[in-house]
Design a protein around this motif. Structure first.
Motif, PDB file in Angstrom:
ATOM      1  N   THR A  92      20.887 -33.509  -0.585  1.00  9.46           N
ATOM      2  CA  THR A  92      19.791 -32.691  -0.072  1.00  9.46           C
ATOM      3  C   THR A  92      18.766 -33.513   0.681  1.00  9.46           C
ATOM      4  OG1 THR A  92      18.719 -32.944  -2.217  1.00  9.46           O
ATOM      5  CG2 THR A  92      19.913 -30.897  -1.822  1.00  9.46           C
ATOM      6  N   GLY A  93      19.006 -34.813   0.787  1.00  8.46           N
ATOM      7  CA  GLY A  93      18.076 -35.650   1.538  1.00  8.46           C
ATOM      8  C   GLY A  93      16.852 -36.044   0.744  1.00  8.46           C
ATOM      9  N   TYR A  94      16.897 -35.865  -0.560  1.00  6.47           N
ATOM     10  CA  TYR A  94      15.743 -36.235  -1.384  1.00  6.47           C
ATOM     11  C   TYR A  94      15.673 -37.751  -1.550  1.00  6.47           C
ATOM     12  CZ  TYR A  94      12.662 -36.473  -5.471  1.00  6.47           C
ATOM     13  OH  TYR A  94      11.650 -36.766  -6.334  1.00  6.47           O
ATOM     14  N   LEU A 114      16.382 -34.640   8.382  1.00  2.99           N
ATOM     15  CA  LEU A 114      15.708 -33.366   8.639  1.00  2.99           C
ATOM     16  C   LEU A 114      16.705 -32.280   9.020  1.00  2.99           C
ATOM     17  CD1 LEU A 114      12.401 -34.256  10.506  1.00  2.99           C
ATOM     18  CD2 LEU A 114      12.708 -33.550   8.147  1.00  2.99           C
ATOM     19  N   ARG A 117      18.353 -31.193   5.902  1.00  3.10           N
ATOM     20  CA  ARG A 117      17.467 -30.386   5.053  1.00  3.10           C
ATOM     21  C   ARG A 117      17.277 -28.970   5.598  1.00  3.10           C
ATOM     22  NH1 ARG A 117      12.388 -34.109   4.256  1.00  3.10           N
ATOM     23  NH2 ARG A 117      13.429 -35.989   4.985  1.00  3.10           N
ATOM     24  N   ARG A 118      17.368 -28.847   6.927  1.00  2.12           N
ATOM     25  CA  ARG A 118      17.251 -27.518   7.521  1.00  2.12           C
ATOM     26  C   ARG A 118      18.417 -26.619   7.120  1.00  2.12           C
ATOM     27  NH1 ARG A 118      15.499 -29.965  12.751  1.00  2.12           N
ATOM     28  NH2 ARG A 118      13.311 -30.139  12.199  1.00  2.12           N
ATOM     29  N   TYR A 122      18.536 -25.541  -1.716  1.00  2.00           N
ATOM     30  CA  TYR A 122      18.648 -26.401  -2.891  1.00  2.00           C
ATOM     31  C   TYR A 122      17.859 -25.813  -4.047  1.00  2.00           C
ATOM     32  CZ  TYR A 122      18.093 -30.712  -5.686  1.00  2.00           C
ATOM     33  OH  TYR A 122      18.079 -31.648  -6.678  1.00  2.00           O
TER      34      TYR A 122
ATOM     35  N   GLU B  86       9.969 -32.364  -5.215  1.00  3.12           N
ATOM     36  CA  GLU B  86      11.377 -32.346  -4.826  1.00  3.12           C
ATOM     37  C   GLU B  86      11.623 -31.235  -3.802  1.00  3.12           C
ATOM     38  OE1 GLU B  86      13.836 -32.662  -8.230  1.00  3.12           O
ATOM     39  OE2 GLU B  86      15.693 -32.579  -7.089  1.00  3.12           O
ATOM     40  N   LEU B  89      10.091 -32.411  -0.495  1.00  2.00           N
ATOM     41  CA  LEU B  89      10.809 -33.536   0.095  1.00  2.00           C
ATOM     42  C   LEU B  89      12.237 -33.168   0.498  1.00  2.00           C
ATOM     43  CD1 LEU B  89       9.603 -36.612  -1.976  1.00  2.00           C
ATOM     44  CD2 LEU B  89       8.666 -35.612   0.083  1.00  2.00           C
ATOM     45  N   THR B  90      12.710 -32.001   0.055  1.00  2.00           N
ATOM     46  CA  THR B  90      14.019 -31.555   0.533  1.00  2.00           C
ATOM     47  C   THR B  90      13.884 -30.414   1.538  1.00  2.00           C
ATOM     48  OG1 THR B  90      14.242 -30.099  -1.378  1.00  2.00           O
ATOM     49  CG2 THR B  90      15.287 -32.244  -1.532  1.00  2.00           C
ATOM     50  N   ALA B  91      12.653 -30.054   1.842  1.00  2.00           N
ATOM     51  CA  ALA B  91      12.417 -29.100   2.927  1.00  2.00           C
ATOM     52  C   ALA B  91      12.356 -29.905   4.229  1.00  2.00           C
ATOM     53  CB  ALA B  91      11.104 -28.361   2.699  1.00  2.00           C
ATOM     54  N   PRO B  92      12.599 -29.251   5.360  1.00  2.00           N
ATOM     55  CA  PRO B  92      12.564 -30.018   6.612  1.00  2.00           C
ATOM     56  C   PRO B  92      11.137 -30.399   7.007  1.00  2.00           C
ATOM     57  CG  PRO B  92      13.043 -27.716   7.040  1.00  2.00           C
ATOM     58  CD  PRO B  92      12.987 -27.874   5.562  1.00  2.00           C
ATOM     59  N   VAL B  93      10.538 -31.240   6.210  1.00  2.90           N
ATOM     60  CA  VAL B  93       9.166 -31.673   6.433  1.00  2.90           C
ATOM     61  C   VAL B  93       9.147 -33.193   6.345  1.00  2.90           C
ATOM     62  CG1 VAL B  93       6.809 -31.519   5.555  1.00  2.90           C
ATOM     63  CG2 VAL B  93       8.335 -29.581   5.292  1.00  2.90           C
ATOM     64  N   ARG B 241      11.314 -42.125  -2.760  1.00  4.71           N
ATOM     65  CA  ARG B 241      12.709 -41.722  -2.519  1.00  4.71           C
ATOM     66  C   ARG B 241      13.681 -42.853  -2.829  1.00  4.71           C
ATOM     67  NH1 ARG B 241      13.275 -37.405   1.097  1.00  4.71           N
ATOM     68  NH2 ARG B 241      11.370 -36.734   2.115  1.00  4.71           N
TER      69      ARG B 241
END
Lengths: 356, 243
Positions: A92-94, A114, A117-118, A122, B86, B89-93, B241
């Motif tokens: 999930t890119g965490y 990014l 994540r888009r 999750y 979490e 940080l897992t949103a497209p931000v 992270r």
């Protein structure tokens, strides 16, 4: 796949045909073929290769390699601390992996975080909610961060999907655990992600809700890619197309639940129950051809028979038992449950059972 | 940039439904009102003080020293503890968007609180003849806003380091206090004391902007310290992270 296609058409370049006509035929044909390819070849949505993550010196996952396609529900099975959550967090890119690569929907989780994540929905293990917000406020917040188009309509639709319409205005802090879980699920579904990653989605739900959520996941799984972790085996059995058993950060086995069962069950086992004494029954059955082992069952008059592979000894057993003048009460095969397989696979050099 | 705004507006609204914010606002107004009353009382009794906007702003700055850590303490620490980090940080931000958004939300909230303190200079202006010095008032308020932005940025930075809001509160307070008193070392002649003097958060404020002197180095000092704290904050979020 598509770049090999031009070679397939080299023979169609007829010498006498006008150039333009050839081109257009070629183009049309190619378009059709590409479309066909897209439809027939399952697109790989999650591709993980040699994924390793260390927390300090401690390896959480070591060299994980697996993939998942569109319309596939991949179950991640393993005891607590096996590395399920770590893998999901990387996908999930965490957090980035220590080594190895992971691609989600074709994007690298580190370099194109990014983009990944888009496209990912999750639901973490601890459902991330703001208790002082209402359900709708929370979804509006997440939806606007994710740039969801026609947000109001989407929120309405997603609330219906997780059957939360009636609690839309409630503060999240006032919701029960099961309802909160559903809010978390709604958040994960809100932006119609291509890949859905759910970390123990049914934990803390009551049985009726569990069935609902599983149904929902199965529905979603038809058109998307779902990766879900669980340590409930019947769940994996019911919901997943493919199961990945992971232990101590390594994949122990990867197969469909059905295959796993068949493969690991090996020889067939039968339960025979009679009204007679166990010892007597055991003595009788031991001598039969095709019987490998006879064990005492749970009750008096009950034995567990292990047959040699490929032999159906049921008719023989039935006949012999009746001939011996015993009353046959029950004769049924027992499949090895996924539980057994799971324990078998994840138990590391378990201490030999001590005979009393 | 839109993400910054979304996070900031959520945070801003959040303040108005959380008890901490009301406690902060109430204590600020209570203390400020009391001090204002006493000042006016003695002025009317005929003592020599010449009231201007500073009788409000002086104490306000001191209160803010304690109020800003209270306002910023939960910004990231709470998210971290609740697991909602979490989610962000897992949103497209981007990481810096989270930090800047949080800071902006807190900044907006504090600006609202500070805006209401305009009522005291206004009353003062009506009471005195020919009115209070408007130049000093504007300069001092500008300085206050700059000071506030810096203190909040430091608070956000500290909040990003901790999982526990109380720990974030005390560490932020300690850092602000050090920056507060470091100026008293600046009275010496050596290079060290000069550096210490130029680092001081409040000396910059009290010596210049507070007196109606708007100078570029002071403005740059506050702005760059704010940016520095926010950059460090983003780095800390990112470093989380990797653990």
């Amino acid at each position: 796949m598509t770049w090999v296609l031009p070679f397939l058409y080299s023979d169609r370049r007829g010498k006498y045909a006008p150039k333009e006509a050839v081109k257009s035929t070629y183009r049309r044909q190619r378009a059709v073929d590409v479309l066909f390819l897209r439809l027939s070849v399952k697109q790989v949505m999650i591709q993980v290769e040699g994924l390793t993550k260390y927390y300090g010196d401690h390896p959480a996952i070591v060299g994980l390699t697996f993939h998942a396609g569109v319309g596939e529900i991949l179950g991640f099975l393993g005891p607590n601390g096996a590395g399920k959550t770590t893998t999901m967090r990387i996908l999930t890119g965490y957090m980035p992996p220590s080594s190895g690569t992971a691609r989600v929907a074709g994007y690298d989780v580190v370099d194109q975080s990014l983009e990944v994540r888009r496209r990912v929905g999750y639901l973490p293990e601890t459902v991330p909610l703001y208790p002082e917000m209402s359900v709708v406020e929370y979804l509006e917040f997440m939806g606007s961060l994710r740039r969801v188009k026609k947000l109001d309509e989407r929120i309405e639709a997603v609330l219906e999907e997780v059957s939360l319409e009636e609690r839309a205005g409630s503060f999240i802090g006032n919701l029960s655990k099961g309802l909160r879980q559903r809010v978390g699920l709604a958040q994960a579904l809100l932006h119609e992600p291509e890949v859905l990653i759910l970390d123990e989605p049914t934990i803390g739900l009551d049985p009726a809700q569990i069935i609902e959520v599983r149904k929902l996941i199965q529905e979603i799984g038809r058109s998307r890619t779902v990766l879900l972790s669980t340590h409930i085996l019947s769940e994996a059995q019911q919901v997943c197309d493919r199961v990945l058993i992971i232990n101590h950060g390594e994949i122990v086995v990867e197969d469909s639940p059905g295959n796993l069962q068949a493969q690991l069950a090996g020889a067939e086992r039968l339960i025979v129950v009679t009204a007679s004494e166990t010892a007597e029954l055991a003595r009788l059955l031991e001598r039969l051809p095709g019987v490998a082992e006879v064990k005492q069952g749970m009750n008096e008059g009950e034995v567990q028979v292990t047959c040699t592979a490929g032999n159906d000894v049921r008719p023989l057993i039935a006949r012999k038992v009746v001939e011996a003048g015993m009353d046959l009460l029950e004769l049924r095969p027992v499949g090895v449950s996924l539980e057994d397989i799971f324990l078998q696979l994840t138990r590391e050099e378990a201490a030999p059972p001590v005979e009393a | 940039m839109r993400n910054v705004w979304i996070i900031a507006s959520r945070e801003f609204r959040q303040y108005f439904i959380s008890p901490v914010a009301y406690a902060v606002a109430a204590s600020i107004y209570l203390i400020l009102g009391g001090i204002f009353f006493i000042n006016i009382y003695f002025a009317i009794r005929g003592s020599q003080i010449d009231p201007d906007g500073r009788i409000v702003l002086g104490p306000l700055v001191t209160i803010l020293l304690f109020a800003t850590p209270a306002v910023t303490m939960r910004l990231l620490a709470e998210e971290h503890r609740m697991g909602t980090l979490e989610l962000l940080l897992t949103a497209p931000v981007r990481d810096w968007e989270v930090i800047v958004g949080k800071w902006l939300g807190a900044f907006g909230f504090m600006l609202v609180i500070v805006a209401f303190t305009w009522v005291y200079p206004y009353i003062l202006n009506r009471m005195t003849d020919p009115g209070i010095d408007q130049g000093i008032l504007v300069s001092a308020y500008l300085g206050l806003v700059l000071l506030l932005s810096t203190m909040l940025a430091i608070g956000v930075l500290i909040s990003a380091m901790f999982k526990n809001p109380m720990a974030a509160f005390f560490v932020a307070l300690a850092i602000l206090l050090v920056l507060w008193i470091v100026g008293s070392l600046g009275s010496g002649a050596g290079v060290g004391s000069q550096i210490a003097g130029s680092l001081s958060l409040v000396d910059r404020y009290y010596n210049n902007l507070y007196r109606g002197i708007i100078s570029l180095p002071d403005v740059l000092y506050f702005v760059s310290l704010t940016i520095l704290a926010l950059v460090f904050g983003s780095q800390i979020v990112e470093s989380r992270r990797w653990r």
